[in-house]
Structures are given as C-alpha cells and as structure tokens.
Scaffold this motif. Structure first.
Motif, PDB file in Angstrom:
ATOM      1  N   TYR A 312       0.836  -1.204   0.000  1.00  0.00           N
ATOM      2  CA  TYR A 312       0.000   0.000   0.000  1.00  0.00           C
ATOM      3  C   TYR A 312       0.868   1.249   0.000  1.00  0.00           C
ATOM      4  O   TYR A 312       0.627   2.207  -0.751  1.00  0.00           O
ATOM      5  CB  TYR A 312      -0.897   0.022   1.230  1.00  0.00           C
ATOM      6  CG  TYR A 312      -2.134  -0.843   1.150  1.00  0.00           C
ATOM      7  CD1 TYR A 312      -2.530  -1.443  -0.045  1.00  0.00           C
ATOM      8  CD2 TYR A 312      -2.936  -1.058   2.282  1.00  0.00           C
ATOM      9  CE1 TYR A 312      -3.663  -2.228  -0.115  1.00  0.00           C
ATOM     10  CE2 TYR A 312      -4.072  -1.840   2.222  1.00  0.00           C
ATOM     11  CZ  TYR A 312      -4.442  -2.426   1.025  1.00  0.00           C
ATOM     12  OH  TYR A 312      -5.574  -3.196   0.962  1.00  0.00           O
ATOM     13  N   ALA A 315       2.530   1.832  -3.387  1.00  0.00           N
ATOM     14  CA  ALA A 315       1.558   2.292  -4.388  1.00  0.00           C
ATOM     15  C   ALA A 315       1.214   3.761  -4.165  1.00  0.00           C
ATOM     16  O   ALA A 315       1.089   4.539  -5.125  1.00  0.00           O
ATOM     17  CB  ALA A 315       0.299   1.424  -4.322  1.00  0.00           C
ATOM     18  N   TRP A 316       1.069   4.142  -2.912  1.00  0.00           N
ATOM     19  CA  TRP A 316       0.763   5.540  -2.576  1.00  0.00           C
ATOM     20  C   TRP A 316       1.921   6.449  -2.981  1.00  0.00           C
ATOM     21  O   TRP A 316       1.713   7.478  -3.630  1.00  0.00           O
ATOM     22  CB  TRP A 316       0.480   5.630  -1.083  1.00  0.00           C
ATOM     23  CG  TRP A 316       0.188   6.996  -0.564  1.00  0.00           C
ATOM     24  CD1 TRP A 316      -0.997   7.674  -0.644  1.00  0.00           C
ATOM     25  CD2 TRP A 316       1.102   7.851   0.149  1.00  0.00           C
ATOM     26  NE1 TRP A 316      -0.879   8.905  -0.031  1.00  0.00           N
ATOM     27  CE2 TRP A 316       0.396   9.032   0.461  1.00  0.00           C
ATOM     28  CE3 TRP A 316       2.426   7.729   0.541  1.00  0.00           C
ATOM     29  CZ2 TRP A 316       0.981  10.097   1.162  1.00  0.00           C
ATOM     30  CZ3 TRP A 316       3.014   8.777   1.238  1.00  0.00           C
ATOM     31  CH2 TRP A 316       2.302   9.944   1.537  1.00  0.00           C
ATOM     32  N   GLU A 320       0.202   5.137  -7.693  1.00  0.00           N
ATOM     33  CA  GLU A 320      -0.362   3.976  -8.380  1.00  0.00           C
ATOM     34  C   GLU A 320      -1.449   3.333  -7.528  1.00  0.00           C
ATOM     35  O   GLU A 320      -1.541   2.116  -7.441  1.00  0.00           O
ATOM     36  CB  GLU A 320       0.751   2.948  -8.660  1.00  0.00           C
ATOM     37  CG  GLU A 320       1.859   3.436  -9.576  1.00  0.00           C
ATOM     38  CD  GLU A 320       1.408   3.550 -11.035  1.00  0.00           C
ATOM     39  OE1 GLU A 320       0.328   3.031 -11.356  1.00  0.00           O
ATOM     40  OE2 GLU A 320       2.140   4.164 -11.838  1.00  0.00           O
ATOM     41  N   THR A 321      -2.287   4.154  -6.916  1.00  0.00           N
ATOM     42  CA  THR A 321      -3.339   3.627  -6.034  1.00  0.00           C
ATOM     43  C   THR A 321      -4.594   3.234  -6.798  1.00  0.00           C
ATOM     44  O   THR A 321      -5.461   2.550  -6.258  1.00  0.00           O
ATOM     45  CB  THR A 321      -3.738   4.669  -4.969  1.00  0.00           C
ATOM     46  OG1 THR A 321      -4.409   5.775  -5.602  1.00  0.00           O
ATOM     47  CG2 THR A 321      -2.520   5.174  -4.207  1.00  0.00           C
ATOM     48  N   TYR A 323      -6.716   5.472  -7.704  1.00  0.00           N
ATOM     49  CA  TYR A 323      -7.633   6.599  -7.472  1.00  0.00           C
ATOM     50  C   TYR A 323      -6.996   7.832  -8.112  1.00  0.00           C
ATOM     51  O   TYR A 323      -5.987   8.356  -7.610  1.00  0.00           O
ATOM     52  CB  TYR A 323      -7.904   6.792  -5.986  1.00  0.00           C
ATOM     53  CG  TYR A 323      -8.796   5.704  -5.442  1.00  0.00           C
ATOM     54  CD1 TYR A 323     -10.180   5.754  -5.630  1.00  0.00           C
ATOM     55  CD2 TYR A 323      -8.265   4.597  -4.805  1.00  0.00           C
ATOM     56  CE1 TYR A 323     -11.007   4.738  -5.176  1.00  0.00           C
ATOM     57  CE2 TYR A 323      -9.083   3.565  -4.345  1.00  0.00           C
ATOM     58  CZ  TYR A 323     -10.451   3.645  -4.543  1.00  0.00           C
ATOM     59  OH  TYR A 323     -11.282   2.624  -4.099  1.00  0.00           O
ATOM     60  N   ASP A 327      -3.514   9.808  -7.133  1.00  0.00           N
ATOM     61  CA  ASP A 327      -2.332   9.545  -7.967  1.00  0.00           C
ATOM     62  C   ASP A 327      -1.801  10.828  -8.600  1.00  0.00           C
ATOM     63  O   ASP A 327      -0.583  10.999  -8.733  1.00  0.00           O
ATOM     64  CB  ASP A 327      -2.678   8.519  -9.048  1.00  0.00           C
ATOM     65  CG  ASP A 327      -2.967   7.143  -8.457  1.00  0.00           C
ATOM     66  OD1 ASP A 327      -2.562   6.907  -7.310  1.00  0.00           O
ATOM     67  OD2 ASP A 327      -3.597   6.323  -9.147  1.00  0.00           O
ATOM     68  N   THR A 347      -4.533  13.201  -0.272  1.00  0.00           N
ATOM     69  CA  THR A 347      -3.585  12.084  -0.323  1.00  0.00           C
ATOM     70  C   THR A 347      -3.199  11.621   1.083  1.00  0.00           C
ATOM     71  O   THR A 347      -3.039  10.419   1.330  1.00  0.00           O
ATOM     72  CB  THR A 347      -2.309  12.473  -1.086  1.00  0.00           C
ATOM     73  OG1 THR A 347      -1.717  13.629  -0.487  1.00  0.00           O
ATOM     74  CG2 THR A 347      -2.614  12.754  -2.542  1.00  0.00           C
ATOM     75  N   LEU A 351      -4.008   7.870   2.883  1.00  0.00           N
ATOM     76  CA  LEU A 351      -2.988   7.000   3.472  1.00  0.00           C
ATOM     77  C   LEU A 351      -3.360   6.570   4.885  1.00  0.00           C
ATOM     78  O   LEU A 351      -3.283   5.386   5.219  1.00  0.00           O
ATOM     79  CB  LEU A 351      -1.638   7.716   3.490  1.00  0.00           C
ATOM     80  CG  LEU A 351      -0.478   6.878   4.029  1.00  0.00           C
ATOM     81  CD1 LEU A 351      -0.080   5.798   3.024  1.00  0.00           C
ATOM     82  CD2 LEU A 351       0.729   7.753   4.365  1.00  0.00           C
ATOM     83  N   LEU A 355      -6.010   3.448   4.215  1.00  0.00           N
ATOM     84  CA  LEU A 355      -5.033   2.365   4.238  1.00  0.00           C
ATOM     85  C   LEU A 355      -4.515   2.054   5.639  1.00  0.00           C
ATOM     86  O   LEU A 355      -3.826   1.051   5.834  1.00  0.00           O
ATOM     87  CB  LEU A 355      -3.849   2.709   3.316  1.00  0.00           C
ATOM     88  CG  LEU A 355      -4.207   3.079   1.866  1.00  0.00           C
ATOM     89  CD1 LEU A 355      -2.938   3.378   1.077  1.00  0.00           C
ATOM     90  CD2 LEU A 355      -5.010   1.967   1.198  1.00  0.00           C
ATOM     91  N   ILE A 456      -6.556   0.004  -5.237  1.00  0.00           N
ATOM     92  CA  ILE A 456      -5.893  -0.930  -4.323  1.00  0.00           C
ATOM     93  C   ILE A 456      -6.766  -1.276  -3.127  1.00  0.00           C
ATOM     94  O   ILE A 456      -6.484  -2.239  -2.408  1.00  0.00           O
ATOM     95  CB  ILE A 456      -4.540  -0.385  -3.844  1.00  0.00           C
ATOM     96  CG1 ILE A 456      -4.714   0.942  -3.082  1.00  0.00           C
ATOM     97  CG2 ILE A 456      -3.583  -0.214  -5.007  1.00  0.00           C
ATOM     98  CD1 ILE A 456      -3.425   1.438  -2.449  1.00  0.00           C
TER      99      ILE A 456
END
Length: 490
Positions: A312, A315-316, A320-321, A323, A327, A347, A351, A355, A456
């Motif tokens: 996670y 990707a954040w 590359e999430t 969303y 992104d 953002t 996180l 996440l 994700i």
C-alpha cells in the motif's frame, strides 16, 4: 572598523533582513558565511528536492555578494568551531545571525555563550516568523491548542509584529580567505539529477521570490478563496519554498498584503494571511511540544492500531493507487517536489484513513520529497489530517478521493496534467475509470490492471476498517480510564 560576520542559515536574502540592518546601523563592513554541519547528529537531513533548492539559493546569494565585490564564504564543519575560525581569519569580533526554530544540536543560546567566552560578541535576531514562539498565549498564560483562538489572538496583537528594515546600504567586505564550493559537497551531489525536472518549474532565489509574490498579488490574490481550492489552476502563490529558505520575509508579505489595494476588509486576502498564521501555529506547537514530529499530541492515539502495509505504501508513494485524484497529487510531488494543498489533504487522508498506514510514514515521505519540507508545518499538518493533533480534523472525517476530485477538479484538468494514461477519458469518468463502459476504456487505450492500476482498496471497506479501528481505540482508552478509577487510592 572591524567587520561583522553574518552567518546565513534560513534567511537567504539581502532585503528586509534584521541582522543585515543591524550591521548597516553600525556602518561596519559585512562578511557573509554559510556553514554546512554535515557531521551533525540532527536526524532531519533534508530530502534531495529541498537540498536542490538550498544549493540553488546559496549560489544565487553568492552571486549577489560577488556583484558587490565580495563573496559568500562556504565552509563545512562544526558550527561553533567554524564560526570561531572565520572570525579569527577575518578579524571579526561580532557575529550576527537569525534565530533558528527547528531542531539543532547546538542551540542559539549555547552558541552565544560559547562565542562570548572566546571574546566574540554574538547577537541573534528575530527573523522568519511574525511572532516569536511564546509571545501569543491565552488569557491564562497557556499555549493555545486550537488554531482559531490562536489566530484571533495574533490579529488582536498585531502590534507585536516587528517592522523589518527595508533594503539598507551595506558595506560588503572584500574577502580574501579560504572558501569552498558547495557544488563539490557530497551533501548536494545527488541533487544534480533534479536540475531538469525541478529547474524547469522552480526558480530559487530572492529576486524570483519577490517576482512570484508580485505575480500572485497582481493576478490571483483577489480571487484566492475560490481559486486556491482548484489544483488544476495555477492560482496559489507557491511561495512556500521561498519562505522556507528565507528568500522573502514573512513580515514583508504581511505588510504588503495588509495594504494591498488599500483594502482592509478583503476576505480573499484574509484567507491568504491565515495560511501564514497556520505556519506560525505550527512553530508554536513545535516550541511547546518538541515531540511533534514523532508522537501524537493527543495521547489517546498512542496505541492506535495502525497497519504498515509495504505494498500500500509503495503504491501511494508512486501514485499507483488506482484513485486518479490521489495519484495525480503523488505524481505531482514526485515530479516537481511540491503538491497543491487540497491534494496534500486528500492524499494524506487516503494513506492514514483508508489504508491505516501510520501518519509518521507519510510525514517522512513528504519530508523526503518536498522542496518546501518544513519540520513544524509537515508534522502539524500530518497530525491534523490523522486526527491526533491538538487541533485536528476528527478521525471520522475521511476524505473521499472520488468526491473530492469531482468537487475540486470537476473538469479533470489536474488529473490529465499528472496522470496522462487517463487523459482521453471524459469528465464523467475520469475520477472513477473503473466505472466507465468497456468500449470507452478501449477507445481511450486504458486497460485497468495493465497501463493504469485497479483501485488498491474499496473506499467503503477502507472507511469501515478505519472507523472500526477508531472505535477499538476508544474502547481501549475507556477501559484504561475505568481501571484508573477503580484502582487503589494512594
């Protein structure tokens, strides 16, 4: 007359500079220096983008000195020992510098005392903030824990804001001592690769800071409330890195905005000034709670059930999430070392509240990636988003990145700028491409999971997980209170 040595650190300008004004009042020749203490135990080494900015700003300031027949003396080493060395080599018996507000191994008081013991007069000047930490307190004499009362107290006590000296007539000393080239320092070496990406967007230095401020006042200030929320517009001042390195005086910004167009009741200008006061509040918090970058100011969050998921987090960081609004923000950060404030909030919320990654992880990445990385602002803002600061957004307030994108980037301009894979999608689908018709996705050349990731995490699942974690924390804290209440009397 013996020269005065001015040690530059977080004040890389020649105008509206209290220490330089004091030298001018003495009519003494001035020698400037910058010292890199790369052996310091200070753990908050700036990330590469911030070091890139620092290098460019230092070289610009050195050029200003050279145009006056002098130069900025560059040295590496212990601050105290190096100041003594330069003072002895130049026969300077006075050293002036601007007060530092962050974490340092050798504080200003220690340096002053040590230099005095060596027969050197040392003077520290207020610079970098509108109010010195400790000057704005509640009626009971306590530090404020909420921003709005702090802001109101600041406005009520605006007479405490100093008046910076305008550009003064300085006598630059012709320097003939050893100096080093910061271009050869390892501290800056890895920043060379950033010249193209950052240099095409940013222009560090005092002159450019003043020019950016002029453009903002002329083109954007009177529509700030509306336009500042749209990251697809180039409508904010973008002064944060210039302020961070002291290329422009916050007092100068305050003074000019106050008198801008002769209007005293302009809501747009007041909204802009509030941003300066949030910075002040952040330093206020750091002054009273120096654990700000490390531990939650709301102690009840000490045992929050965070989850460190490396996939996670990666990707954040990489944008590359799946969303698009998230992104876009993260890719803007990676590309130019800066992110629009609305995107920063979204953002960060994604996180920590979708996440469940600890806010310290996000803070560390922003510190590593931002050209305007600032210990106080960064920590206070992350604690605000995570709900664990003294004046934080409630934990249950969770930004929905799809709704935020539709509201503040309704035409998708921001996403198209930073997520080019989605550029061909119409406004209706650009904020949630997984809902777009298959035929449309094919015509736009988009294959989810191939050239743009699937989300994700499901937003509803993430929200439920976050609220469940919060409820678990509340119950845990409630049990602790019950146990304390039933404990033996001492």
């Amino acid at each position: 007359m013996k020269p005065v040595l001015v040690w530059f650190n977080n004040d890389l300008r020649l105008t509206n500079h209290p220490a330089l004004a004091a030298v001018a009042d003495l009519e003494a020749p001035m020698i400037g220096c910058y010292i890199l203490d790369d052996g310091s135990k200070n753990s908050w080494k700036p990330g590469a983008p911030a070091r890139w900015w620092l290098l460019k700003s230092l070289l610009t300031l050195d050029q200003q000195f050279r145009e006056e027949g002098s130069l900025l003396v560059f040295r590496r080493g212990s601050i105290l020992a190096t100041l003594k060395d330069i003072a002895n080599e130049t026969n300077a018996r006075s050293i002036f510098w601007s007060k530092r507000y962050d974490f340092f191994d050798q504080g200003d008081d220690f340096l002053q005392t040590s230099l005095k013991e060596s027969g050197i007069h040392a003077q520290v000047f207020e610079n970098g903030l509108l109010y010195e930490p400790g000057k704005i307190l509640s009626q009971s004499g306590q530090p404020f824990k909420r921003f709005t009362p702090f802001y109101r107290a600041c406005i009520k006590n605006r007479s405490l804001i100093r008046t910076d000296a305008p550009k003064v007539s300085l006598k630059f000393s012709a320097v003939s001592i050893r100096t080093e080239s910061p271009l050869e320092w390892n501290f800056f070496r890895e920043t060379n690769s950033l010249d193209q990406s950052l240099g095409n967007y940013w222009k560090p230095g005092e002159f450019n800071a003043l020019e950016e401020f002029h453009i903002f006042c002329r083109d954007h200030a009177n529509n700030y409330i509306k336009s500042r929320e749209e990251p697809g517009l180039n409508a904010t001042s973008k002064l944060s890195p210039h302020i961070n390195f002291g290329e422009i005086s916050v007092v100068d910004i305050w003074t000019q905005i106050q008198g801008f167009n002769g209007r005293q009741d302009n809501d747009d200008l007041e909204a802009y000034l509030r941003q300066l006061f949030w910075r002040e509040f952040s330093y206020h918090l750091l002054y009273y709670w120096n654990s700000l970058p490390y531990a939650p100011l709301n102690a009840s969050f000490e045992n929050f059930p965070w989850i460190i998921n490396d996939d996670y987090l990666a990707a954040w960081k990489n944008g590359e999430t799946g969303y698009p609004f998230v992104d876009a923000g993260m890719r803007q950060l990676r590309s130019i070392g800066w992110m629009h404030n609305r995107a920063r909030m979204v953002t960060a919320s994604f996180l920590v509240k979708q996440l469940l990654v600890p806010w310290q992880e996000g803070q560390a990445w922003f510190w590593e990636s931002l050209v305007d990385a600032n210990i106080a602002n960064n920590a206070a803002s992350w604690q605000w988003v995570a709900g664990c600061g003294v004046d934080a957004a409630p934990y249950f307030r969770i930004f929905n990145p799809v709704l935020q994108g539709k509201r503040f980037d309704s035409n998708g301009a921001y996403i198209r700028a930073w997520v080019p894979e989605l550029r061909e999608l119409p406004e209706q689908w650009i904020h949630q491409p997984w809902c777009a018709p298959d035929a449309l996705m094919r015509s736009a050349g988009i294959r989810l999971g191939h050239n743009y990731p699937n989300p994700i995490i499901d937003l509803d699942d993430g929200r439920r997980q976050a609220l469940a974690a919060w409820e678990k924390l509340k119950k845990s804290n409630s049990k602790k209170l019950v146990k304390r209440a039933k404990g033996p009397k001492i």
